[in-house]
Design a protein around this motif. Structure first.
Motif, PDB file in Angstrom:
ATOM      1  N   GLU A 227       0.834  -1.204   0.000  1.00 25.41           N
ATOM      2  CA  GLU A 227       0.000   0.000   0.000  1.00 25.41           C
ATOM      3  C   GLU A 227       0.870   1.257   0.000  1.00 25.41           C
ATOM      4  O   GLU A 227       0.561   2.235  -0.702  1.00 25.41           O
ATOM      5  CB  GLU A 227      -0.922  -0.007   1.210  1.00 25.41           C
ATOM      6  CG  GLU A 227      -2.038  -1.036   1.141  1.00 25.41           C
ATOM      7  CD  GLU A 227      -2.944  -0.984   2.351  1.00 25.41           C
ATOM      8  OE1 GLU A 227      -3.714  -0.013   2.481  1.00 25.41           O
ATOM      9  OE2 GLU A 227      -2.882  -1.907   3.179  1.00 25.41           O
ATOM     10  N   THR A 228       1.934   1.242   0.770  1.00 23.40           N
ATOM     11  CA  THR A 228       2.851   2.385   0.793  1.00 23.40           C
ATOM     12  C   THR A 228       3.499   2.583  -0.568  1.00 23.40           C
ATOM     13  O   THR A 228       3.602   3.714  -1.072  1.00 23.40           O
ATOM     14  CB  THR A 228       3.940   2.167   1.859  1.00 23.40           C
ATOM     15  OG1 THR A 228       3.319   2.077   3.145  1.00 23.40           O
ATOM     16  CG2 THR A 228       4.946   3.308   1.854  1.00 23.40           C
ATOM     17  N   ILE A 229       3.945   1.495  -1.182  1.00 28.53           N
ATOM     18  CA  ILE A 229       4.588   1.572  -2.495  1.00 28.53           C
ATOM     19  C   ILE A 229       3.610   2.073  -3.543  1.00 28.53           C
ATOM     20  O   ILE A 229       3.951   2.927  -4.371  1.00 28.53           O
ATOM     21  CB  ILE A 229       5.154   0.187  -2.868  1.00 28.53           C
ATOM     22  CG1 ILE A 229       6.387  -0.114  -2.002  1.00 28.53           C
ATOM     23  CG2 ILE A 229       5.499   0.106  -4.349  1.00 28.53           C
ATOM     24  CD1 ILE A 229       6.813  -1.553  -2.022  1.00 28.53           C
ATOM     25  N   CYS A 230       2.388   1.567  -3.510  1.00 24.09           N
ATOM     26  CA  CYS A 230       1.387   2.034  -4.472  1.00 24.09           C
ATOM     27  C   CYS A 230       1.159   3.531  -4.331  1.00 24.09           C
ATOM     28  O   CYS A 230       1.126   4.264  -5.330  1.00 24.09           O
ATOM     29  CB  CYS A 230       0.073   1.278  -4.260  1.00 24.09           C
ATOM     30  SG  CYS A 230       0.071  -0.396  -4.939  1.00 24.09           S
ATOM     31  N   GLY A 231       0.992   4.003  -3.110  1.00 21.71           N
ATOM     32  CA  GLY A 231       0.794   5.427  -2.901  1.00 21.71           C
ATOM     33  C   GLY A 231       1.958   6.251  -3.402  1.00 21.71           C
ATOM     34  O   GLY A 231       1.775   7.339  -3.961  1.00 21.71           O
ATOM     35  N   THR A 232       3.162   5.727  -3.243  1.00 26.17           N
ATOM     36  CA  THR A 232       4.354   6.423  -3.716  1.00 26.17           C
ATOM     37  C   THR A 232       4.379   6.523  -5.232  1.00 26.17           C
ATOM     38  O   THR A 232       4.791   7.543  -5.795  1.00 26.17           O
ATOM     39  CB  THR A 232       5.620   5.690  -3.224  1.00 26.17           C
ATOM     40  OG1 THR A 232       5.594   5.627  -1.797  1.00 26.17           O
ATOM     41  CG2 THR A 232       6.883   6.399  -3.685  1.00 26.17           C
ATOM     42  N   LEU A 233       3.909   5.478  -5.912  1.00 20.55           N
ATOM     43  CA  LEU A 233       3.950   5.430  -7.375  1.00 20.55           C
ATOM     44  C   LEU A 233       2.740   6.093  -8.033  1.00 20.55           C
ATOM     45  O   LEU A 233       2.706   6.208  -9.260  1.00 20.55           O
ATOM     46  CB  LEU A 233       4.042   3.976  -7.841  1.00 20.55           C
ATOM     47  CG  LEU A 233       5.316   3.233  -7.461  1.00 20.55           C
ATOM     48  CD1 LEU A 233       5.221   1.769  -7.891  1.00 20.55           C
ATOM     49  CD2 LEU A 233       6.540   3.892  -8.101  1.00 20.55           C
ATOM     50  N   GLY A 234       1.758   6.502  -7.251  1.00 21.25           N
ATOM     51  CA  GLY A 234       0.581   7.140  -7.831  1.00 21.25           C
ATOM     52  C   GLY A 234      -0.611   6.223  -7.981  1.00 21.25           C
ATOM     53  O   GLY A 234      -1.602   6.588  -8.623  1.00 21.25           O
ATOM     54  N   VAL A 235      -0.548   5.033  -7.393  1.00 22.05           N
ATOM     55  CA  VAL A 235      -1.665   4.085  -7.445  1.00 22.05           C
ATOM     56  C   VAL A 235      -2.481   4.212  -6.163  1.00 22.05           C
ATOM     57  O   VAL A 235      -1.935   4.070  -5.063  1.00 22.05           O
ATOM     58  CB  VAL A 235      -1.167   2.639  -7.609  1.00 22.05           C
ATOM     59  CG1 VAL A 235      -2.344   1.656  -7.557  1.00 22.05           C
ATOM     60  CG2 VAL A 235      -0.401   2.478  -8.915  1.00 22.05           C
ATOM     61  N   THR A 236      -3.769   4.481  -6.303  1.00 27.89           N
ATOM     62  CA  THR A 236      -4.685   4.501  -5.171  1.00 27.89           C
ATOM     63  C   THR A 236      -5.483   3.215  -5.190  1.00 27.89           C
ATOM     64  O   THR A 236      -6.284   2.987  -6.105  1.00 27.89           O
ATOM     65  CB  THR A 236      -5.634   5.706  -5.237  1.00 27.89           C
ATOM     66  OG1 THR A 236      -4.871   6.924  -5.257  1.00 27.89           O
ATOM     67  CG2 THR A 236      -6.575   5.723  -4.047  1.00 27.89           C
ATOM     68  N   LEU A 237      -5.248   2.351  -4.226  1.00 26.94           N
ATOM     69  CA  LEU A 237      -5.940   1.066  -4.198  1.00 26.94           C
ATOM     70  C   LEU A 237      -7.404   1.250  -3.814  1.00 26.94           C
ATOM     71  O   LEU A 237      -7.727   2.023  -2.907  1.00 26.94           O
ATOM     72  CB  LEU A 237      -5.270   0.124  -3.199  1.00 26.94           C
ATOM     73  CG  LEU A 237      -3.860  -0.345  -3.558  1.00 26.94           C
ATOM     74  CD1 LEU A 237      -3.245  -1.094  -2.384  1.00 26.94           C
ATOM     75  CD2 LEU A 237      -3.871  -1.223  -4.799  1.00 26.94           C
ATOM     76  N   ALA A 238      -8.271   0.530  -4.515  1.00 22.98           N
ATOM     77  CA  ALA A 238      -9.676   0.508  -4.116  1.00 22.98           C
ATOM     78  C   ALA A 238      -9.794  -0.248  -2.790  1.00 22.98           C
ATOM     79  O   ALA A 238      -9.008  -1.149  -2.504  1.00 22.98           O
ATOM     80  CB  ALA A 238     -10.512  -0.170  -5.190  1.00 22.98           C
ATOM     81  N   THR A 239     -10.759   0.116  -1.971  1.00 21.07           N
ATOM     82  CA  THR A 239     -10.957  -0.533  -0.672  1.00 21.07           C
ATOM     83  C   THR A 239     -12.432  -0.811  -0.436  1.00 21.07           C
ATOM     84  O   THR A 239     -13.306  -0.205  -1.068  1.00 21.07           O
ATOM     85  CB  THR A 239     -10.424   0.331   0.485  1.00 21.07           C
ATOM     86  OG1 THR A 239     -11.135   1.572   0.507  1.00 21.07           O
ATOM     87  CG2 THR A 239      -8.930   0.599   0.332  1.00 21.07           C
ATOM     88  N   SER A 240     -12.682  -1.739   0.478  1.00 14.70           N
ATOM     89  CA  SER A 240     -14.042  -2.024   0.935  1.00 14.70           C
ATOM     90  C   SER A 240     -14.026  -2.093   2.452  1.00 14.70           C
ATOM     91  O   SER A 240     -13.056  -2.585   3.039  1.00 14.70           O
ATOM     92  CB  SER A 240     -14.536  -3.361   0.368  1.00 14.70           C
ATOM     93  OG  SER A 240     -14.643  -3.313  -1.030  1.00 14.70           O
TER      94      SER A 240
END
Length: 214
Positions: free
Chosen positions: A45-58
């Motif tokens: 999740e940290t890496i995604c946020g760093t790269l510009g990816v916002t993960l979908a959540t439920s």
């Protein structure tokens, strides 16, 4: 008629090699705790946020009340053809991502390569690319991710010819990276040494043949 049966029990360190292996087999059959992959998820999740990816959540309900957001990360593993990992979310340019990912994971050249590829294609598109990432189908691996890329240009400029392919491959490489981390964590936690340490730390008891003693 009731009777008392005495059994001599042992810690993992006191067992013979053959009995230790039986104890480890028992532990592996019980499976790891349900959230053994939490650390991998948090790092991803940290890496995604760093790269510009916002993960979908439920939202997921907690036992003690309340809820927490569960990211849309899916995977199967680790021995069958078609095993892999995927995720859902959105992508947009993250300023300074290439520098930030090197600060977060200085030795991980694969993450550096992914960040550099995304930065390069964003530069060619004046930092205007964004898109969605969705899972499709019954399986979970990088090729089950449907990735759509658009360009938010005030003059209606289309994305460069390589934009969608470049971002798509970067997202798939990111999913491959996640799968490798999950597999490495699982193999570590189920290694002989790690299991021995867990059994010793919990002070579980075994019979002379390595059967778990309740």
């Amino acid at each position: 008629m009731p009777r008392i049966v005495e059994t001599t029990v042992y810690t993992i360190d006191e067992l013979s090699d053959a009995a230790k292996e039986n104890a480890r087999i028992w532990y592996r059959d019980q499976g790891l705790h349900d959230e053994w992959y939490d650390f991998v998820y948090e790092d991803f999740e940290t890496i995604c946020g760093t790269l510009g990816v916002t993960l979908a959540t439920s939202p997921v309900r907690l036992y003690g009340g309340g809820t927490r957001d569960k990211p849309h990360l899916y995977w199967t593993g680790f021995w069958s053809q078609g095993d892999g990992a995927c995720f859902e979310g959105s992508y947009a340019h993250a300023k300074g991502a290439a520098r930030a990912i090197r600060a977060h994971a200085p030795q991980d050249t694969e993450l550096h390569r992914i960040a550099d590829a995304l930065q390069a294609v964003q530069r060619r598109n004046i930092w205007q690319l964004h898109g969605s990432i969705r899972h499709r189908g019954r399986y979970y691996h990088e090729y089950t991710m449907a990735i759509e890329i658009e360009r938010d240009s005030p003059t209606w400029q289309p994305p460069t010819d390589d934009a969608e392919d470049t971002v798509t491959e970067a997202m798939r490489d990111l999913a491959r990276w996640l799968y490798r981390q999950l597999r490495a964590e699982y193999e570590h936690l189920t290694s002989d040494q790690a299991i021995n340490e867990t059994l010793a730390a919990n002070e579980w008891s075994f019979t002379v043949s390595g059967e778990y003693f309740v």
